[in-house]
Design a protein around this motif. Structure first.
Motif, PDB file in Angstrom:
ATOM      1  N   VAL A 223      43.998  36.857 137.149  1.00  0.00           N
ATOM      2  CA  VAL A 223      44.168  37.087 138.586  1.00  0.00           C
ATOM      3  C   VAL A 223      43.911  35.782 139.324  1.00  0.00           C
ATOM      4  N   ILE A 224      44.928  35.361 140.070  1.00  0.00           N
ATOM      5  CA  ILE A 224      44.808  34.154 140.892  1.00  0.00           C
ATOM      6  C   ILE A 224      44.107  34.558 142.176  1.00  0.00           C
ATOM      7  N   ASP A 225      42.925  33.995 142.358  1.00  0.00           N
ATOM      8  CA  ASP A 225      42.089  34.376 143.497  1.00  0.00           C
ATOM      9  C   ASP A 225      42.626  33.740 144.770  1.00  0.00           C
ATOM     10  N   THR A 226      43.417  34.509 145.504  1.00  0.00           N
ATOM     11  CA  THR A 226      44.102  33.969 146.685  1.00  0.00           C
ATOM     12  C   THR A 226      43.142  33.606 147.819  1.00  0.00           C
ATOM     13  N   ARG A 227      41.925  34.108 147.747  1.00  0.00           N
ATOM     14  CA  ARG A 227      40.964  33.773 148.807  1.00  0.00           C
ATOM     15  C   ARG A 227      40.657  32.286 148.832  1.00  0.00           C
ATOM     16  N   THR A 228      40.827  31.632 147.683  1.00  0.00           N
ATOM     17  CA  THR A 228      40.539  30.196 147.633  1.00  0.00           C
ATOM     18  C   THR A 228      41.615  29.382 148.346  1.00  0.00           C
ATOM     19  N   PHE A 229      42.808  29.962 148.546  1.00  0.00           N
ATOM     20  CA  PHE A 229      43.877  29.233 149.260  1.00  0.00           C
ATOM     21  C   PHE A 229      43.809  29.444 150.768  1.00  0.00           C
ATOM     22  N   ALA A 230      43.107  30.474 151.185  1.00  0.00           N
ATOM     23  CA  ALA A 230      43.110  30.871 152.603  1.00  0.00           C
ATOM     24  C   ALA A 230      42.779  29.705 153.533  1.00  0.00           C
ATOM     25  N   LEU A 231      41.914  28.822 153.091  1.00  0.00           N
ATOM     26  CA  LEU A 231      41.480  27.697 153.909  1.00  0.00           C
ATOM     27  C   LEU A 231      42.549  26.628 154.055  1.00  0.00           C
ATOM     28  N   MET A 232      43.504  26.600 153.115  1.00  0.00           N
ATOM     29  CA  MET A 232      44.444  25.482 153.071  1.00  0.00           C
ATOM     30  C   MET A 232      45.763  25.743 153.767  1.00  0.00           C
ATOM     31  N   ASP A 233      45.978  26.952 154.214  1.00  0.00           N
ATOM     32  CA  ASP A 233      47.120  27.365 155.013  1.00  0.00           C
ATOM     33  C   ASP A 233      48.471  26.735 154.667  1.00  0.00           C
ATOM     34  N   ALA A 234      48.729  25.503 155.135  1.00  0.00           N
ATOM     35  CA  ALA A 234      50.053  24.885 154.986  1.00  0.00           C
ATOM     36  C   ALA A 234      50.472  24.709 153.526  1.00  0.00           C
ATOM     37  N   TYR A 235      49.495  24.420 152.671  1.00  0.00           N
ATOM     38  CA  TYR A 235      49.807  24.172 151.265  1.00  0.00           C
ATOM     39  C   TYR A 235      49.865  25.457 150.450  1.00  0.00           C
ATOM     40  N   ASP A 236      49.588  26.543 151.131  1.00  0.00           N
ATOM     41  CA  ASP A 236      49.519  27.863 150.520  1.00  0.00           C
ATOM     42  C   ASP A 236      50.526  28.127 149.402  1.00  0.00           C
ATOM     43  N   THR A 237      51.824  28.062 149.717  1.00  0.00           N
ATOM     44  CA  THR A 237      52.835  28.443 148.731  1.00  0.00           C
ATOM     45  C   THR A 237      52.914  27.449 147.584  1.00  0.00           C
TER      46      THR A 237
END
Length: 150
Positions: free
Chosen positions: A41-55
């Motif tokens: 499971v890729i923990d998407t909460r760790t990307f939440a802070l990075m917004d623009a680089y999300d995808t």
């Protein structure tokens, strides 16, 4: 019916303990003639802070997860396992694995590594394995040691 496992899930997070859980999972699946399902499971909460680089980051994480799981798939096939699949989830591993993925696949045994966290981290977030143990609809095996080689 006896104690026979049919659908075994191994939670993979890239740790050494998860690797051990995978090795034990192969043995248990072979003994029971069971399906082995590897889940990362890729923990998407760790990307939440990075917004623009999300995808970009999300795609990269998915590619790395797929590569890892396919390596394990090859090992499972080499070990003589025929019934094997893997799944990549997105979200919180400690919620998705026991509450959704295990139920969806009618899993009757979950294996996960006792991954190291310090006392403070455990106090604030609780370990994934602890959460899985609490909310799983089935038996859970927490793996702490490398599989004994015959």
């Amino acid at each position: 019916m006896g104690l026979q496992y049919r659908h075994i899930l191994v939670a993979m997070d890239g740790s050494r303990e998860a690797e051990w859980a995978f090795q034990k999972g192969i043995e248990i699946a072979k003994r029971n003639g069971a399906r082995l399902l590897l889940v990362h499971v890729i923990d998407t909460r760790t990307f939440a802070l990075m917004d623009a680089y999300d995808t970009v980051i999300g795609d990269r994480a998915e590619k790395l997860a797929k590569d890892m799981l396919e390596r394990y798939q090859n090992q499972a096939v080499e070990a003589g396992l025929t019934d094997f699949q893997y799944e990549i989830g997105f979200g919180s591993p400690k919620i998705l694995i026991p509450r959704e993925i295990a139920k969806k696949h009618q899993v009757d045994l979950i294996l996960c590594g006792a991954t190291g966290m310090n006392v403070v981290e455990r106090f604030f977030i609780g370990s994934v394995s602890e959460h899985i143990t609490r909310y799983a609809p089935c038996d859970v095996l927490i793996v702490r040691t490398v599989k004994d080689t015959e």
